[in-house]
Design a protein around this motif. Structure first.
Motif, PDB file in Angstrom:
ATOM      1  N   SER A 258      -3.959   9.920 -11.374  1.00  0.00           N
ATOM      2  CA  SER A 258      -4.093   9.269 -10.080  1.00  0.00           C
ATOM      3  C   SER A 258      -5.562   9.079  -9.704  1.00  0.00           C
ATOM      4  CB  SER A 258      -3.376  10.100  -9.012  1.00  0.00           C
ATOM      5  OG  SER A 258      -3.519   9.510  -7.754  1.00  0.00           O
TER       6      SER A 258
ATOM      7  N   CYS B 131       2.707   2.143 -12.239  1.00  0.00           N
ATOM      8  CA  CYS B 131       2.746   1.228 -11.081  1.00  0.00           C
ATOM      9  C   CYS B 131       3.544  -0.027 -11.422  1.00  0.00           C
ATOM     10  CB  CYS B 131       1.335   0.871 -10.636  1.00  0.00           C
ATOM     11  SG  CYS B 131       0.449   2.246  -9.868  1.00  0.00           S
TER      12      CYS B 131
ATOM     13  N   VAL C 295       0.837  -1.197   0.000  1.00  0.00           N
ATOM     14  CA  VAL C 295       0.000   0.000   0.000  1.00  0.00           C
ATOM     15  C   VAL C 295       0.874   1.250   0.000  1.00  0.00           C
ATOM     16  CG1 VAL C 295      -1.646   1.344   1.375  1.00  0.00           C
ATOM     17  CG2 VAL C 295      -2.012  -1.102   1.028  1.00  0.00           C
TER      18      VAL C 295
ATOM     19  N   VAL D  83      -9.744   1.429 -10.537  1.00  0.00           N
ATOM     20  CA  VAL D  83      -9.095   0.200 -10.073  1.00  0.00           C
ATOM     21  C   VAL D  83      -9.381  -0.080  -8.599  1.00  0.00           C
ATOM     22  CG1 VAL D  83      -6.866  -0.951  -9.769  1.00  0.00           C
ATOM     23  CG2 VAL D  83      -7.299   0.387 -11.825  1.00  0.00           C
ATOM     24  N   ILE D  84      -9.254   0.919  -7.766  1.00  0.00           N
ATOM     25  CA  ILE D  84      -9.399   0.686  -6.333  1.00  0.00           C
ATOM     26  C   ILE D  84     -10.872   0.667  -5.915  1.00  0.00           C
ATOM     27  CG2 ILE D  84      -8.857   1.589  -4.032  1.00  0.00           C
ATOM     28  CD1 ILE D  84      -6.166   2.502  -5.227  1.00  0.00           C
ATOM     29  N   GLU D  85     -11.639   1.653  -6.385  1.00  0.00           N
ATOM     30  CA  GLU D  85     -13.061   1.681  -6.027  1.00  0.00           C
ATOM     31  C   GLU D  85     -13.911   0.769  -6.912  1.00  0.00           C
ATOM     32  OE1 GLU D  85     -14.646   5.628  -5.682  1.00  0.00           O
ATOM     33  OE2 GLU D  85     -13.031   6.272  -4.354  1.00  0.00           O
ATOM     34  N   GLY D  86     -13.358   0.314  -8.028  1.00  0.00           N
ATOM     35  CA  GLY D  86     -14.059  -0.634  -8.889  1.00  0.00           C
ATOM     36  C   GLY D  86     -15.159  -0.026  -9.744  1.00  0.00           C
TER      37      GLY D  86
ATOM     38  N   LEU E 163       2.202   1.709  -3.448  1.00  0.00           N
ATOM     39  CA  LEU E 163       1.154   2.195  -4.338  1.00  0.00           C
ATOM     40  C   LEU E 163       0.898   3.681  -4.109  1.00  0.00           C
ATOM     41  CD1 LEU E 163      -1.031   1.636  -6.463  1.00  0.00           C
ATOM     42  CD2 LEU E 163      -2.552   0.988  -4.599  1.00  0.00           C
ATOM     43  N   ARG E 164       0.837   4.083  -2.836  1.00  0.00           N
ATOM     44  CA  ARG E 164       0.639   5.513  -2.534  1.00  0.00           C
ATOM     45  C   ARG E 164       1.773   6.354  -3.106  1.00  0.00           C
ATOM     46  NH1 ARG E 164      -1.581   4.730   3.374  1.00  0.00           N
ATOM     47  NH2 ARG E 164      -3.793   4.827   2.913  1.00  0.00           N
TER      48      ARG E 164
ATOM     49  N   VAL F 185      -7.587   5.522  -9.062  1.00  0.00           N
ATOM     50  CA  VAL F 185      -8.230   5.211  -7.775  1.00  0.00           C
ATOM     51  C   VAL F 185      -9.707   4.882  -7.991  1.00  0.00           C
ATOM     52  CG1 VAL F 185      -8.935   6.190  -5.550  1.00  0.00           C
ATOM     53  CG2 VAL F 185      -6.593   6.482  -6.353  1.00  0.00           C
TER      54      VAL F 185
ATOM     55  N   LEU G 229       1.368   6.567  -6.890  1.00  0.00           N
ATOM     56  CA  LEU G 229       0.252   7.448  -7.247  1.00  0.00           C
ATOM     57  C   LEU G 229       0.582   8.915  -7.002  1.00  0.00           C
ATOM     58  CD1 LEU G 229      -2.831   5.392  -6.001  1.00  0.00           C
ATOM     59  CD2 LEU G 229      -2.072   5.748  -8.357  1.00  0.00           C
TER      60      LEU G 229
END
Length: 185
Positions: free
Chosen positions: A137, A175, A122, A144-147, A125-126, A141, A129
């Motif tokens: 960025s 990344c 994490v 990919v992260i929130e879908g 990744l931070r 987010v 980003l």
């Protein structure tokens, strides 16, 4: 650059770029609902159906030899069907990968080692980003992260779906480069 093709075949006229765009616009107006329904049945996802349809229209717009296509509608549905199959294959590969990983690493208990690795990932990744432009960025987010799907992200960010894809692709490449760099001895 007014012509799609410089060649005119016997019995066929050369189609200008503006005529081709008009034909695609007409296709969209007359058949988009049917195309989305067709794709939604295949993909079981309205947002995936919209994305695949958009890709199909884009391919139709960039078609080199318009004169070779007898029925634009049939060709559009064929392109969309092929793109849907590609999407389903990617889903299956991703699903198989996730299923294989979950069998390799049972989730029964979380060890301190797993937790430390996750915290490190994490943080990496931070960092990656934070090195990206803000829009890139944010798109990463949200998608990919929130879908969230590309359409939703595009609406939130006030961008086209194509630009969202561009930003997400750049973020993923960045990344990946960071991970590769860390893995190098």
């Amino acid at each position: 650059m007014g012509k799609l093709s410089a060649l005119a075949f016997e019995g066929m006229t050369t189609v200008t770029l503006s005529e081709h765009v008009e034909e695609i616009e007409k296709l969209f107006r007359e058949h988009n609902r049917a195309l989305i329904a067709f794709l939604q049945c295949r993909l079981n996802s309205h947002s995936d159906a919209q994305e695949v349809a958009q890709d199909a229209y884009l391919r139709m717009l960039t078609l080199d030899n318009r004169e070779d296509v007898e029925s634009l509608r049939s060709y559009l549905f064929r392109i969309a069907g092929n793109l849907a199959i590609d999407r389903l294959r990617k889903r299956k590969v991703r699903g198989d990968f996730v299923a294989g990983q979950s069998q390799d690493e049972p989730m029964a208990e979380e060890s301190p080692v797993h937790h430390a690795i996750a915290v490190e990932q994490v943080a990496g990744l931070r960092k990656a980003l934070s090195e990206l432009p803000p829009k890139t960025s944010q798109a990463f987010v949200l998608h990919v992260i929130e879908g969230r799907d590309f359409g939703s992200v595009a609406q939130t960010m006030n961008l086209s779906e194509r630009m969202v894809r561009y930003h997400v692709t750049n973020a993923l490449a960045h990344c990946r480069a960071m991970v590769d760099e860390q893995e190098m001895p």
